[in-house]
Scaffold this motif. Structure first.
Motif, PDB file in Angstrom:
ATOM      1  N   VAL A  24       0.840  -1.202   0.000  1.00 27.82           N
ATOM      2  CA  VAL A  24       0.000   0.000   0.000  1.00 27.82           C
ATOM      3  C   VAL A  24       0.873   1.249   0.000  1.00 27.82           C
ATOM      4  O   VAL A  24       0.634   2.202  -0.751  1.00 27.82           O
ATOM      5  CB  VAL A  24      -0.949   0.010   1.214  1.00 27.82           C
ATOM      6  N   LYS A  28       0.999   4.258  -2.873  1.00 26.20           N
ATOM      7  CA  LYS A  28       0.829   5.674  -2.536  1.00 26.20           C
ATOM      8  C   LYS A  28       2.058   6.484  -2.944  1.00 26.20           C
ATOM      9  O   LYS A  28       1.948   7.583  -3.488  1.00 26.20           O
ATOM     10  CB  LYS A  28       0.564   5.829  -1.037  1.00 26.20           C
ATOM     11  N   ALA A  84      -0.102   3.895   6.620  1.00 23.27           N
ATOM     12  CA  ALA A  84      -0.337   2.715   5.780  1.00 23.27           C
ATOM     13  C   ALA A  84       0.427   1.508   6.304  1.00 23.27           C
ATOM     14  O   ALA A  84       0.876   0.662   5.531  1.00 23.27           O
ATOM     15  CB  ALA A  84       0.070   3.019   4.336  1.00 23.27           C
ATOM     16  N   VAL A 108      -5.987   4.740   4.677  1.00 23.66           N
ATOM     17  CA  VAL A 108      -6.117   3.608   3.760  1.00 23.66           C
ATOM     18  C   VAL A 108      -7.175   2.628   4.251  1.00 23.66           C
ATOM     19  O   VAL A 108      -7.533   1.689   3.538  1.00 23.66           O
ATOM     20  CB  VAL A 108      -4.762   2.882   3.588  1.00 23.66           C
TER      21      VAL A 108
END
Length: 212
Positions: A24, A28, A84, A108
């Motif tokens: 993740v 990002k 995250a 998230v």
């Protein structure tokens, strides 16, 4: 449910701090690194994040356990923070500290201050689609359906409109008349068909609307 206002932001020179070096965090970082300064804070990093660091696109900070004071230090110059990590409690700590500092939070695992929509780009045409976190799959589906309609040809029409708009400013004083000419060009199927052949031909066809 929060009411969010769709905006487009210039993030050049702004700092985005991501906590978490997994998949993740990598997604990002890949998204933001072309638009802002990005720092990723984590105990370990994916191969993709390490490559982005080697390419000079992001800054990596290697940490193990992290205190609230250390989190606050990393947030000092942050414009957006993204918790995250795979630790829900840690993510919440980071979000609360960021909120106290007035820093925007992109969560998230829920809706924060910032949501990143599914995006369609056609040159200077940018379309964002969001379900406010309810269904990323539906956002993707809507994007795919819109892409069938908003084809790359729209980028050329945008350029054509801009060029003729600038020309009209020097030739047509009345704003309503200028607007009418531009609308007539957009609604002219012959102009759209000409774009399939060349920009130059489309410009020639569109120019017929000037002075009508």
């Amino acid at each position: 449910m929060k009411e969010l206002l769709p905006l487009m932001l210039d993030l050049s020179g702004k700092e985005v701090v991501i906590f978490g070096g997994g998949g993740v965090g990598e997604r990002k970082a890949s998204l933001f690194c072309d638009h802002s300064r990005v720092t990723v804070v984590s105990r370990e990093f994916t191969a993709g994040l390490n490559q982005l660091s080697r390419d000079g696109k992001i800054n990596l900070i290697d940490v193990n356990e992290i205190t609230d004071d250390e989190i606050s230090q990393y947030l000092e110059n942050a414009f957006i923070v993204i918790p995250a990590t795979n630790d829900i409690i840690l993510n919440e700590r980071i979000a609360k500290l960021a909120e106290k500092k007035g820093t925007l939070v992109n969560r998230v695992d829920g809706i924060g201050d910032v949501l990143v929509p599914s995006v369609i780009r056609r040159g200077d045409i940018v379309i964002g689609i969001s379900t406010l976190g309810k269904s990323p799959a539906l956002s993707k589906y809507i994007r795919q359906r819109i892409e069938e309609v908003i084809t790359p040809k729209f980028e050329l029409m945008s350029d054509l409109q801009n060029e003729i708009r600038e020309l009209l400013k020097s030739q047509v004083k009345d704003q309503k008349e200028r607007s009418g000419i531009l609308w007539s060009i957009i609604n002219d199927n012959e102009v759209w068909d000409a774009l399939d052949e060349s920009y130059e031909k489309a410009y020639k066809v569109a120019s017929k609307h000037i002075g009508k």
